[in-house]
Design a protein around this motif. Structure first.
Motif, PDB file in Angstrom:
ATOM      1  N   ILE A  98       0.905  -1.073  -0.171  1.00 30.60           N
ATOM      2  CA  ILE A  98       0.136  -0.004  -0.064  1.00 30.60           C
ATOM      3  C   ILE A  98       0.876   1.286   0.128  1.00 30.60           C
ATOM      4  O   ILE A  98       1.786   1.329   0.573  1.00 30.60           O
ATOM      5  CB  ILE A  98      -1.043   0.183   1.033  1.00 30.60           C
ATOM      6  N   GLY A  99       0.470   2.254  -0.885  1.00 34.87           N
ATOM      7  CA  GLY A  99       1.266   3.327  -0.848  1.00 34.87           C
ATOM      8  C   GLY A  99       2.465   3.464  -1.898  1.00 34.87           C
ATOM      9  O   GLY A  99       3.162   4.440  -2.249  1.00 34.87           O
ATOM     10  N   SER A 100       2.601   2.186  -2.766  1.00 38.76           N
ATOM     11  CA  SER A 100       3.841   2.052  -3.692  1.00 38.76           C
ATOM     12  C   SER A 100       3.279   2.528  -5.079  1.00 38.76           C
ATOM     13  O   SER A 100       4.091   2.689  -6.086  1.00 38.76           O
ATOM     14  CB  SER A 100       4.314   0.965  -3.543  1.00 38.76           C
TER      15      SER A 100
ATOM     16  N   ARG B 265      -2.566   5.393  -4.625  1.00 38.89           N
ATOM     17  CA  ARG B 265      -1.959   5.216  -3.097  1.00 38.89           C
ATOM     18  C   ARG B 265      -2.454   4.229  -2.221  1.00 38.89           C
ATOM     19  O   ARG B 265      -1.965   3.284  -1.471  1.00 38.89           O
ATOM     20  CB  ARG B 265      -1.613   6.494  -2.511  1.00 38.89           C
ATOM     21  N   ASP B 266      -3.834   3.813  -2.538  1.00 36.78           N
ATOM     22  CA  ASP B 266      -4.466   2.819  -1.570  1.00 36.78           C
ATOM     23  C   ASP B 266      -4.431   1.731  -2.100  1.00 36.78           C
ATOM     24  O   ASP B 266      -4.901   0.664  -1.421  1.00 36.78           O
ATOM     25  CB  ASP B 266      -5.812   3.343  -0.905  1.00 36.78           C
TER      26      ASP B 266
ATOM     27  N   GLU C  86       4.271  -5.609   4.278  1.00 35.59           N
ATOM     28  CA  GLU C  86       4.879  -5.033   5.835  1.00 35.59           C
ATOM     29  C   GLU C  86       4.612  -6.458   6.627  1.00 35.59           C
ATOM     30  O   GLU C  86       5.437  -6.315   7.544  1.00 35.59           O
ATOM     31  CB  GLU C  86       3.757  -4.324   6.153  1.00 35.59           C
TER      32      GLU C  86
END
Length: 117
Positions: free
Chosen positions: A27-29, A34-35, A42
């Motif tokens: 998420i964020g990549s 972004r979502d 992680e």
């Protein structure tokens, strides 16, 4: 279309590819989304205990419910990979086709930590 070779693929192979992309994208990549993705990247290096496994199951279910409407998951299993930092996600469920009958789905998604890559 296959994301690496560019060849035409059938609907079920496209679904498998889509699930693998969703689960392995942090998420964020993605710059314009972004979502998009899941929390699996992680969690892959976290301790192998009950709490982490619950978080892994939640990350898988949440990401697929949000991003892949063509599948309804009935069972998720997580196995250790052949080497440290590796895991395999086994998914069972139903492929909900836009046209035609539903189809049983069994999918194996290998995961690897960035440190082990």
């Amino acid at each position: 279309m296959h994301r690496i070779s560019g060849r035409a693929i059938d609907d079920l192979d496209h679904l498998r590819q889509s699930i693998a992309v969703i689960l392995t994208t942090p998420i964020g990549s993605r710059a314009m989304r972004r979502d998009f993705g899941s929390l699996l990247p992680e969690l892959i290096d976290q301790p192998d205990n009950g709490a982490t496994r619950v978080r892994l199951f939640s990350a898988i279910a949440g990401a697929l419910m949000r991003w892949e409407s063509r599948v309804r998951i009935s069972r998720v299993q997580i196995q250790s990979g052949a080497q440290p930092g590796q895991a395999v996600v086994l998914l069972d469920g139903i492929y909900i086709r836009p046209e035609g009958p539903q189809q049983l789905l069994a999918l194996r998604v290998p995961l690897q930590s960035q440190a082990a890559a």
